[in-house]
Design an enzyme around this catalytic site. Structure first.
Site, mmCIF file in Angstrom:
data_model
loop_
_atom_site.group_PDB
_atom_site.id
_atom_site.type_symbol
_atom_site.label_atom_id
_atom_site.label_comp_id
_atom_site.label_asym_id
_atom_site.label_seq_id
_atom_site.Cartn_x
_atom_site.Cartn_y
_atom_site.Cartn_z
ATOM 1 N N GLY A 254 0.834 -1.197 0.000
ATOM 2 C CA GLY A 254 0.000 0.000 0.000
ATOM 3 C C GLY A 254 0.873 1.253 0.000
ATOM 4 N N GLY A 255 0.438 2.286 0.727
ATOM 5 C CA GLY A 255 1.154 3.566 0.734
ATOM 6 C C GLY A 255 2.605 3.436 1.162
ATOM 7 N N GLU B 158 23.744 -4.005 -20.268
ATOM 8 C CA GLU B 158 24.268 -5.298 -20.752
ATOM 9 C C GLU B 158 23.295 -5.961 -21.732
ATOM 10 O OE1 GLU B 158 26.485 -7.838 -18.053
ATOM 11 O OE2 GLU B 158 26.760 -6.131 -16.714
ATOM 12 N N SER C 116 16.202 -5.621 -22.860
ATOM 13 C CA SER C 116 15.363 -6.828 -22.993
ATOM 14 C C SER C 116 15.067 -7.162 -24.455
ATOM 15 C CB SER C 116 14.041 -6.621 -22.235
ATOM 16 O OG SER C 116 14.307 -6.585 -20.855
HETATM 17 C C1 LIG Z 1 22.691 2.361 -14.920
HETATM 18 C C2 LIG Z 1 23.439 2.041 -16.166
HETATM 19 C C3 LIG Z 1 24.745 1.538 -16.091
HETATM 20 C C4 LIG Z 1 25.464 1.277 -17.253
HETATM 21 N N1 LIG Z 1 26.770 0.854 -17.181
HETATM 22 C C5 LIG Z 1 27.497 0.683 -18.312
HETATM 23 C C6 LIG Z 1 28.888 0.337 -18.268
HETATM 24 O O1 LIG Z 1 29.462 0.138 -17.180
HETATM 25 N N2 LIG Z 1 29.571 0.236 -19.420
HETATM 26 C C7 LIG Z 1 28.985 0.430 -20.630
HETATM 27 O O2 LIG Z 1 29.664 0.329 -21.643
HETATM 28 N N3 LIG Z 1 27.664 0.758 -20.723
HETATM 29 C C8 LIG Z 1 26.915 0.885 -19.600
HETATM 30 N N4 LIG Z 1 25.585 1.227 -19.676
HETATM 31 C C9 LIG Z 1 24.993 1.476 -20.981
HETATM 32 C C10 LIG Z 1 23.999 0.412 -21.405
HETATM 33 O O3 LIG Z 1 24.654 -0.761 -21.759
HETATM 34 C C11 LIG Z 1 23.165 1.031 -22.526
HETATM 35 O O4 LIG Z 1 22.334 2.010 -21.928
HETATM 36 C C12 LIG Z 1 22.326 -0.021 -23.255
HETATM 37 O O5 LIG Z 1 23.142 -0.848 -24.029
HETATM 38 C C13 LIG Z 1 21.286 0.648 -24.157
HETATM 39 O O6 LIG Z 1 21.895 1.585 -24.973
HETATM 40 P P1 LIG Z 1 21.276 3.057 -25.083
HETATM 41 O O7 LIG Z 1 21.091 3.596 -23.713
HETATM 42 O O8 LIG Z 1 22.131 3.833 -26.025
HETATM 43 O O9 LIG Z 1 19.861 2.829 -25.679
HETATM 44 P P2 LIG Z 1 19.521 2.575 -27.247
HETATM 45 O O10 LIG Z 1 20.553 1.716 -27.866
HETATM 46 O O11 LIG Z 1 19.209 3.890 -27.852
HETATM 47 O O12 LIG Z 1 18.202 1.733 -27.128
HETATM 48 C C14 LIG Z 1 16.980 2.316 -26.646
HETATM 49 C C15 LIG Z 1 15.939 1.257 -26.521
HETATM 50 O O13 LIG Z 1 15.647 0.729 -27.806
HETATM 51 C C16 LIG Z 1 15.165 -0.590 -27.651
HETATM 52 N N5 LIG Z 1 15.919 -1.472 -28.562
HETATM 53 C C17 LIG Z 1 17.252 -1.577 -28.689
HETATM 54 N N6 LIG Z 1 17.571 -2.501 -29.606
HETATM 55 C C18 LIG Z 1 16.400 -2.988 -30.094
HETATM 56 C C19 LIG Z 1 16.054 -3.968 -31.058
HETATM 57 N N7 LIG Z 1 16.985 -4.643 -31.742
HETATM 58 N N8 LIG Z 1 14.736 -4.188 -31.300
HETATM 59 C C20 LIG Z 1 13.778 -3.506 -30.631
HETATM 60 N N9 LIG Z 1 14.051 -2.575 -29.694
HETATM 61 C C21 LIG Z 1 15.339 -2.318 -29.424
HETATM 62 C C22 LIG Z 1 15.376 -0.995 -26.191
HETATM 63 O O14 LIG Z 1 14.145 -0.884 -25.476
HETATM 64 C C23 LIG Z 1 16.348 0.045 -25.697
HETATM 65 O O15 LIG Z 1 16.242 0.273 -24.303
HETATM 66 C C24 LIG Z 1 24.844 1.481 -18.511
HETATM 67 C C25 LIG Z 1 23.530 1.946 -18.580
HETATM 68 C C26 LIG Z 1 22.834 2.222 -17.428
HETATM 69 C C27 LIG Z 1 21.422 2.741 -17.545
#
Ligand SMILES: Cc1cc2nc3c(=O)[nH]c(=O)nc-3n(C[C@H](O)[C@H](O)[C@H](O)COP(=O)(O)OP(=O)(O)OC[C@H]3O[C@@H](n4cnc5c(N)ncnc54)[C@H](O)[C@@H]3O)c2cc1C
Length: 394
Positions: A342-343, A366, A369
């Site tokens: 809840g809250g 990494e 999804s």
């Molecule tokens: C808290 C945090 C810690 C991180 N730490 C590290 C780190 O230590 N080292 C490092 O190198 N990176 C790191 N990252 C980066 C992370 O790996 C990237 O954010 C991730 O790979 C997504 O890349 P982007 O943010 O550029 O999103 P984009 O590549 O722009 O993607 C945006 C969205 O598009 C959708 N998408 C992507 N591909 C597809 C597909 N083929 N089909 C359909 N939809 C798709 C997904 O929903 C995705 O979230 C970190 C990110 C966060 C948020």
């Protein structure tokens, strides 16, 4: 009381059960009140304590005996347990592994000297793959490492780099141009005190941890800083992610178990309409779904870890399934825990409110999804074998 019956599953050996029990005691003692107010200081302190007490020895290979490799079930058990107690402790442990993974698996004897320090908790590691225009699309990396005399000259940017700003070294992936796209990347070991490395921006996120955007301005690295062969950077990055992806699932599982425990306790204590909340069948339905998600995630996570430990060269499909299911289902489990509270569930600082923020990024980093779904579909379409079939000698 956390359900730990999964430790009896055949994926584990006696040493895993012993380690899980010892870590449980350590975490209850050491992580009861981690101060998250200053994430940099908290992470430095956690790395030091995890190193002092021997847990970081499991995150990187022994530099004297690298052929022994890493035990992925141990990595997963440690991440699950730490995440259940404290998200930042899990982060501190995980980054020592991910950040040094390329050195563990592909480093030279000289490069592996860093591992003695990451394992002792006296050096902090980081993994620098993502760029402002290259996240999911890794093959699009724009940072360049240009051969110049006996050196490489590194230019460009990396962003979302965990431990950015506090790391002692970064493993950086940059374009060396042997071929277009993914085949033209190489990996480099970049000490944080190298001239030309700038922490351009510190980034704040919903569950704070050290994070930064880095800039490389004509930064010079000796050829001995290259990890692996020229053009092998993509392969190296993917091999490291293959090992560490199931461990992201394990961390999500730790969060989910904590949320389930909290929900069970709350449903038992809270009186509503003259009886404990737990007597309402709609609540029981939610608790059942949560318990099912937790067990299903655990099966996928430890199946992937077991397959790797049993000799599978790659566990691309198993790792993707484990990461996808465990992170997505943990989000659902935690959301239900918030609802049952809840809250109080949305009150700042409440354990389930913290979990609600902590789980979110695991569905993005990494490999988001959607990327995991693409990997699973490609493997299925190519007819890649399932689970044990992919395991050499199992
Ligand atoms: C808290 C945090 C810690 C991180 N730490 C590290 C780190 O230590 N080292 C490092 O190198 N990176 C790191 N990252 C980066 C992370 O790996 C990237 O954010 C991730 O790979 C997504 O890349 P982007 O943010 O550029 O999103 P984009 O590549 O722009 O993607 C945006 C969205 O598009 C959708 N998408 C992507 N591909 C597809 C597909 N083929 N089909 C359909 N939809 C798709 C997904 O929903 C995705 O979230 C970190 C990110 C966060 C948020």
């Amino acid at each position: 009381m956390t359900d730990r019956s999964f430790l009896d599953w055949p994926f584990f050996d006696e040493r895993h059960r012993t380690l899980a029990a010892e870590l449980e005691d350590w975490a209850a003692r050491e992580l009861a009140a981690v101060d998250h107010g200053d994430p940099d200081a908290a992470c430095r302190d956690l790395v030091a304590r995890l190193g002092r007490d021997g847990w970081l020895r499991h995150a990187a290979v022994d530099p004297e005996a690298p052929e022994a490799g890493l035990d992925v079930r141990t990595l997963c058990l440690i991440r699950e347990t730490l995440a259940r107690h404290d998200g930042l402790a899990d982060f501190a442990f995980a980054m020592q592994g991910l950040g040094s993974g390329a050195i563990s698996f592909f480093g030279t004897v000289e490069q592996r000297a860093w591992l003695a320090r990451t394992r002792a908790g006296t050096a902090i590691a980081a993994f620098a793959l993502t760029e402002p225009r290259s996240g999911s699309d890794v093959a699009n990396i724009e940072a360049t490492a240009t051969p110049d005399g006996g050196d490489y000259v590194l230019s460009g940017e990396k962003t979302w780099i965990s431990n950015g700003g506090i790391a002692d070294f970064y493993v950086v992936f940059a374009r060396t141009g042997e071929a277009p796209g993914a085949k033209g990347l190489s990996a480099f070991l970049l000490p944080a005190d190298t001239r030309g490395l700038e922490v351009a921006e510190r980034l704040e996120v919903i569950a704070p941890h050290p994070l930064a955007r880095l800039r490389f301005d004509n930064l010079r690295l000796p050829a001995s800083a290259r990890i692996g062969a020229p053009g092998e950077g993509f392969k190296i990055a993917m091999s490291v992610l293959d090992v560490f992806r199931p461990t992201v699932g394990a961390a999500a599982l730790g969060f989910a178990r904590r949320a389930l425990d909290a929900a069970l306790a709350r449903a038992g204590e809270r009186e509503l309409f003259g009886a404990p909340l737990a007597e309402l069948q709609l609540v029981q339905g939610q608790l059942a779904e949560m318990a099912l998600d937790v067990d299903a995630a655990a099966l996928l996570v430890y199946r992937a870890a077991w397959a790797k430990d049993s000799g599978a060269a790659r566990i691309t499909r198993e790792a993707a399934m484990a990461k996808l299911f465990a992170t997505e289902s943990a989000q659902a489990v935690i959301d239900k825990a918030v609802q049952i509270h809840g809250g109080d569930g949305v009150r700042a600082g409440h354990p389930v409110e913290r979990l609600y923020r902590e789980i979110r990024a695991l569905r993005i980093y990494e490999g988001a999804s959607e990327v995991q779904k693409v990997i699973i579909a490609r493997q299925a379409l190519s007819g890649a074998g399932a689970g044990a079939g992919a395991v050499k000698g199992a």
